[in-house]
Structure formats: structure tokens, C-alpha cells
Motif scaffolding. Structure first.
Motif, PDB file in Angstrom:
ATOM      1  N   VAL A 117       0.858  -1.180   0.000  1.00  0.00           N
ATOM      2  CA  VAL A 117       0.000   0.000   0.000  1.00  0.00           C
ATOM      3  C   VAL A 117       0.893   1.229   0.000  1.00  0.00           C
ATOM      4  O   VAL A 117       1.879   1.285   0.734  1.00  0.00           O
ATOM      5  CB  VAL A 117      -0.991   0.018   1.191  1.00  0.00           C
ATOM      6  CG1 VAL A 117      -0.277   0.002   2.525  1.00  0.00           C
ATOM      7  CG2 VAL A 117      -1.926   1.216   1.119  1.00  0.00           C
ATOM      8  N   GLU A 118       0.598   2.157  -0.896  1.00  0.00           N
ATOM      9  CA  GLU A 118       1.225   3.475  -0.848  1.00  0.00           C
ATOM     10  C   GLU A 118       0.208   4.377  -0.176  1.00  0.00           C
ATOM     11  O   GLU A 118      -0.824   4.706  -0.757  1.00  0.00           O
ATOM     12  CB  GLU A 118       1.574   3.997  -2.240  1.00  0.00           C
ATOM     13  CG  GLU A 118       2.277   5.337  -2.188  1.00  0.00           C
ATOM     14  CD  GLU A 118       2.694   5.869  -3.549  1.00  0.00           C
ATOM     15  OE1 GLU A 118       3.424   6.855  -3.571  1.00  0.00           O
ATOM     16  OE2 GLU A 118       2.266   5.301  -4.581  1.00  0.00           O
ATOM     17  N   ALA A 119       0.485   4.734   1.059  1.00  0.00           N
ATOM     18  CA  ALA A 119      -0.501   5.422   1.889  1.00  0.00           C
ATOM     19  C   ALA A 119      -0.146   6.888   2.104  1.00  0.00           C
ATOM     20  O   ALA A 119       1.025   7.282   2.021  1.00  0.00           O
ATOM     21  CB  ALA A 119      -0.603   4.720   3.248  1.00  0.00           C
ATOM     22  N   SER A 120      -1.172   7.656   2.406  1.00  0.00           N
ATOM     23  CA  SER A 120      -0.940   9.042   2.814  1.00  0.00           C
ATOM     24  C   SER A 120      -0.214   9.030   4.155  1.00  0.00           C
ATOM     25  O   SER A 120      -0.317   8.070   4.923  1.00  0.00           O
ATOM     26  CB  SER A 120      -2.275   9.789   2.923  1.00  0.00           C
ATOM     27  OG  SER A 120      -3.135   9.131   3.829  1.00  0.00           O
ATOM     28  N   ILE A 121       0.512  10.091   4.427  1.00  0.00           N
ATOM     29  CA  ILE A 121       1.329  10.099   5.638  1.00  0.00           C
ATOM     30  C   ILE A 121       0.487  10.056   6.912  1.00  0.00           C
ATOM     31  O   ILE A 121       0.932   9.543   7.929  1.00  0.00           O
ATOM     32  CB  ILE A 121       2.325  11.282   5.658  1.00  0.00           C
ATOM     33  CG1 ILE A 121       1.596  12.615   5.476  1.00  0.00           C
ATOM     34  CG2 ILE A 121       3.406  11.085   4.610  1.00  0.00           C
ATOM     35  CD1 ILE A 121       2.502  13.836   5.582  1.00  0.00           C
ATOM     36  N   ASN A 122      -0.736  10.543   6.855  1.00  0.00           N
ATOM     37  CA  ASN A 122      -1.590  10.491   8.047  1.00  0.00           C
ATOM     38  C   ASN A 122      -2.080   9.075   8.336  1.00  0.00           C
ATOM     39  O   ASN A 122      -2.563   8.806   9.434  1.00  0.00           O
ATOM     40  CB  ASN A 122      -2.779  11.441   7.917  1.00  0.00           C
ATOM     41  CG  ASN A 122      -3.632  11.152   6.709  1.00  0.00           C
ATOM     42  OD1 ASN A 122      -3.154  11.254   5.584  1.00  0.00           O
ATOM     43  ND2 ASN A 122      -4.875  10.790   6.929  1.00  0.00           N
ATOM     44  N   ALA A 123      -1.944   8.147   7.392  1.00  0.00           N
ATOM     45  CA  ALA A 123      -2.434   6.776   7.576  1.00  0.00           C
ATOM     46  C   ALA A 123      -1.337   5.812   8.033  1.00  0.00           C
ATOM     47  O   ALA A 123      -1.608   4.626   8.228  1.00  0.00           O
ATOM     48  CB  ALA A 123      -3.059   6.273   6.279  1.00  0.00           C
ATOM     49  N   GLU A 124      -0.137   6.301   8.223  1.00  0.00           N
ATOM     50  CA  GLU A 124       0.976   5.406   8.567  1.00  0.00           C
ATOM     51  C   GLU A 124       0.687   4.577   9.814  1.00  0.00           C
ATOM     52  O   GLU A 124       0.829   3.350   9.800  1.00  0.00           O
ATOM     53  CB  GLU A 124       2.267   6.200   8.777  1.00  0.00           C
ATOM     54  CG  GLU A 124       3.445   5.319   9.145  1.00  0.00           C
ATOM     55  CD  GLU A 124       4.755   6.075   9.249  1.00  0.00           C
ATOM     56  OE1 GLU A 124       5.772   5.419   9.541  1.00  0.00           O
ATOM     57  OE2 GLU A 124       4.789   7.304   9.020  1.00  0.00           O
ATOM     58  N   GLN A 125       0.293   5.209  10.898  1.00  0.00           N
ATOM     59  CA  GLN A 125       0.056   4.480  12.147  1.00  0.00           C
ATOM     60  C   GLN A 125      -1.077   3.472  12.006  1.00  0.00           C
ATOM     61  O   GLN A 125      -1.023   2.371  12.568  1.00  0.00           O
ATOM     62  CB  GLN A 125      -0.222   5.450  13.303  1.00  0.00           C
ATOM     63  CG  GLN A 125       0.988   6.271  13.698  1.00  0.00           C
ATOM     64  CD  GLN A 125       2.189   5.404  14.022  1.00  0.00           C
ATOM     65  OE1 GLN A 125       2.111   4.442  14.787  1.00  0.00           O
ATOM     66  NE2 GLN A 125       3.334   5.733  13.424  1.00  0.00           N
ATOM     67  N   PHE A 126      -2.091   3.810  11.234  1.00  0.00           N
ATOM     68  CA  PHE A 126      -3.198   2.875  10.996  1.00  0.00           C
ATOM     69  C   PHE A 126      -2.676   1.587  10.362  1.00  0.00           C
ATOM     70  O   PHE A 126      -2.967   0.482  10.831  1.00  0.00           O
ATOM     71  CB  PHE A 126      -4.268   3.520  10.100  1.00  0.00           C
ATOM     72  CG  PHE A 126      -5.253   2.530   9.562  1.00  0.00           C
ATOM     73  CD1 PHE A 126      -6.260   2.031  10.368  1.00  0.00           C
ATOM     74  CD2 PHE A 126      -5.143   2.060   8.262  1.00  0.00           C
ATOM     75  CE1 PHE A 126      -7.152   1.070   9.885  1.00  0.00           C
ATOM     76  CE2 PHE A 126      -6.029   1.116   7.766  1.00  0.00           C
ATOM     77  CZ  PHE A 126      -7.040   0.625   8.586  1.00  0.00           C
ATOM     78  N   TYR A 127      -1.901   1.707   9.289  1.00  0.00           N
ATOM     79  CA  TYR A 127      -1.409   0.512   8.602  1.00  0.00           C
ATOM     80  C   TYR A 127      -0.411  -0.266   9.454  1.00  0.00           C
ATOM     81  O   TYR A 127      -0.389  -1.497   9.411  1.00  0.00           O
ATOM     82  CB  TYR A 127      -0.838   0.867   7.226  1.00  0.00           C
ATOM     83  CG  TYR A 127      -1.923   1.102   6.214  1.00  0.00           C
ATOM     84  CD1 TYR A 127      -2.674   0.050   5.702  1.00  0.00           C
ATOM     85  CD2 TYR A 127      -2.237   2.388   5.785  1.00  0.00           C
ATOM     86  CE1 TYR A 127      -3.696   0.262   4.783  1.00  0.00           C
ATOM     87  CE2 TYR A 127      -3.258   2.614   4.863  1.00  0.00           C
ATOM     88  CZ  TYR A 127      -3.980   1.541   4.372  1.00  0.00           C
ATOM     89  OH  TYR A 127      -4.991   1.752   3.471  1.00  0.00           O
ATOM     90  N   LEU A 128       0.390   0.425  10.239  1.00  0.00           N
ATOM     91  CA  LEU A 128       1.298  -0.280  11.147  1.00  0.00           C
ATOM     92  C   LEU A 128       0.493  -1.113  12.149  1.00  0.00           C
ATOM     93  O   LEU A 128       0.850  -2.262  12.426  1.00  0.00           O
ATOM     94  CB  LEU A 128       2.207   0.713  11.876  1.00  0.00           C
ATOM     95  CG  LEU A 128       3.246   1.426  11.009  1.00  0.00           C
ATOM     96  CD1 LEU A 128       3.978   2.485  11.824  1.00  0.00           C
ATOM     97  CD2 LEU A 128       4.226   0.437  10.380  1.00  0.00           C
ATOM     98  N   ARG A 129      -0.600  -0.563  12.669  1.00  0.00           N
ATOM     99  CA  ARG A 129      -1.460  -1.318  13.591  1.00  0.00           C
ATOM    100  C   ARG A 129      -2.111  -2.512  12.905  1.00  0.00           C
ATOM    101  O   ARG A 129      -2.452  -3.503  13.560  1.00  0.00           O
ATOM    102  CB  ARG A 129      -2.538  -0.412  14.204  1.00  0.00           C
ATOM    103  CG  ARG A 129      -2.021   0.526  15.271  1.00  0.00           C
ATOM    104  CD  ARG A 129      -3.140   1.214  16.039  1.00  0.00           C
ATOM    105  NE  ARG A 129      -4.086   1.923  15.204  1.00  0.00           N
ATOM    106  CZ  ARG A 129      -3.950   3.185  14.790  1.00  0.00           C
ATOM    107  NH1 ARG A 129      -2.898   3.886  15.141  1.00  0.00           N
ATOM    108  NH2 ARG A 129      -4.876   3.742  14.034  1.00  0.00           N
ATOM    109  N   CYS A 130      -2.300  -2.423  11.592  1.00  0.00           N
ATOM    110  CA  CYS A 130      -2.883  -3.539  10.824  1.00  0.00           C
ATOM    111  C   CYS A 130      -1.838  -4.586  10.442  1.00  0.00           C
ATOM    112  O   CYS A 130      -2.149  -5.542   9.726  1.00  0.00           O
ATOM    113  CB  CYS A 130      -3.571  -3.013   9.567  1.00  0.00           C
ATOM    114  SG  CYS A 130      -5.122  -2.137   9.866  1.00  0.00           S
ATOM    115  N   GLY A 131      -0.607  -4.414  10.896  1.00  0.00           N
ATOM    116  CA  GLY A 131       0.426  -5.415  10.637  1.00  0.00           C
ATOM    117  C   GLY A 131       1.313  -5.148   9.442  1.00  0.00           C
ATOM    118  O   GLY A 131       2.121  -6.006   9.057  1.00  0.00           O
TER     119      GLY A 131
END
Length: 160
Positions: A117-131
Motif C-alpha cells: 500500500v502506498e498510503a498518505s502520511i496520516n495513515a501510517e500508524q493505521f497501517y502499522l497497527r494492521c500489521g
């Protein structure tokens, strides 16, 4: 609140831009300039693009009663989540996680074991929490030439 995730239907096209627009402009405003947000939202021009995506992408929506409150888009050939948006008033309720898990399950069904996933910078923590694991910082180029800071993340899916 009882939210369910289902496949995107052509009837969802009418509300799709609203979900995307609210998500981009309200949840990302502190991370990107107005010009960048406008460029990002312009990537979703009109209904014809969604009809095309129905043929080439895996699209799922989160629904609360009869209201579409979020959506996710997966490109199977690239093994990549291309977009995930939730209405601002429905964030932090597990809806984004439900959408990501739904996409991952569909990827596994297709024999895909790694998702990017190429994510927006505000979504980084969300994706890290998703593994997901952060691979690198990047730059997303919009069609009009504008650039947005992004991050590339990857997850090895548990197929066992």
C-alpha cells in the motif's frame, strides 16, 4: 452501530465521491496543503472511472444500516491497496480495519500472499497497527503533476 462489509455495487457510485471527498478534505487537511488535497481529489473525476474500476479492481464498501461509510480499493495485478477511505464521523470505530481485512481475505482467495500500500502520511500508524511494515518514504504524483508525501508499506499475509 452494526457495520458490514460487502462488495461494491454500481449503485454505490452515487455516494462514492462524497465518501472520498470528506475523507480527503477532513482527515488529511493537517498533513497536506489545500492545493495538494485538490490534486488528490481530482484523481476521482467522475462516475465513468468507478465503472471501469469495477471491471479491474476489487472494491468493497462498509455499510452502516443503508449508508455507505467507507470503501477500499485493491488492484489484484499489482497486489496493492490503492485507496481506503472512511467518512470522518465513522473513524476510530474499526471500520478501516474491517475494510483492510476484507481486502486481505480477497487477496488470499486470489493466491496473493503479499500486499503493498502506498498510503498518505496520516495513515501510517493505521497501517502499522494492521500489521504492515514500512518500507520507505515516497512521493505520490497526481495526474496534474502535484506531489504528495506518501509511505510504502507491505504485509505478508497469513495464508495458513
Amino acid at each position: 452501530m452494526t457495520v458490514t462489509v460487502r462488495n461494491f455495487a454500481e449503485s454505490d457510485i452515487a455516494v462514492f465521491r462524497n465518501v472520498v471527498g470528506q475523507s480527503i478534505y477532513e482527515l488529511c487537511a493537517g498533513f497536506y496543503s489545500r492545493e495538494q488535497l485538490d490534486a488528490w481529489f481530482s484523481q476521482y473525476p467522475d462516475d465513468t472511472i468507478y465503472k471501469k474500476w469495477l471491471e479491474t479492481r476489487v472494491l468493497v464498501v462498509a455499510v452502516d444500516v443503508n449508508q455507505v461509510v467507507g470503501f477500499a480499493q485493491f488492484h489484484p495485478e499489482k497486489a496493492a491497496i490503492e485507496a481506503m477511505h472512511v467518512l470522518p464521523e465513522f473513524t476510530r470505530r474499526g471500520i478501516g480495519t474491517m475494510l483492510v481485512h476484507s481486502i486481505e481475505a480477497r487477496a488470499i482467495q486470489r493466491g496473493i500472499h503479499t500486499v503493498d500500500v502506498e498510503a498518505s502520511i496520516n495513515a501510517e500508524q493505521f497501517y502499522l497497527r494492521c500489521g504492515y511494515t514500512k518500507l520507505l518514504d515516497g512521493t505520490f504524483k497526481c495526474k496534474n503533476g502535484s506531489e504528495l508525501n506518501s509511505i510504502l508499506l507491505r504485509k505478508q499475509l497469513d495464508v495458513g
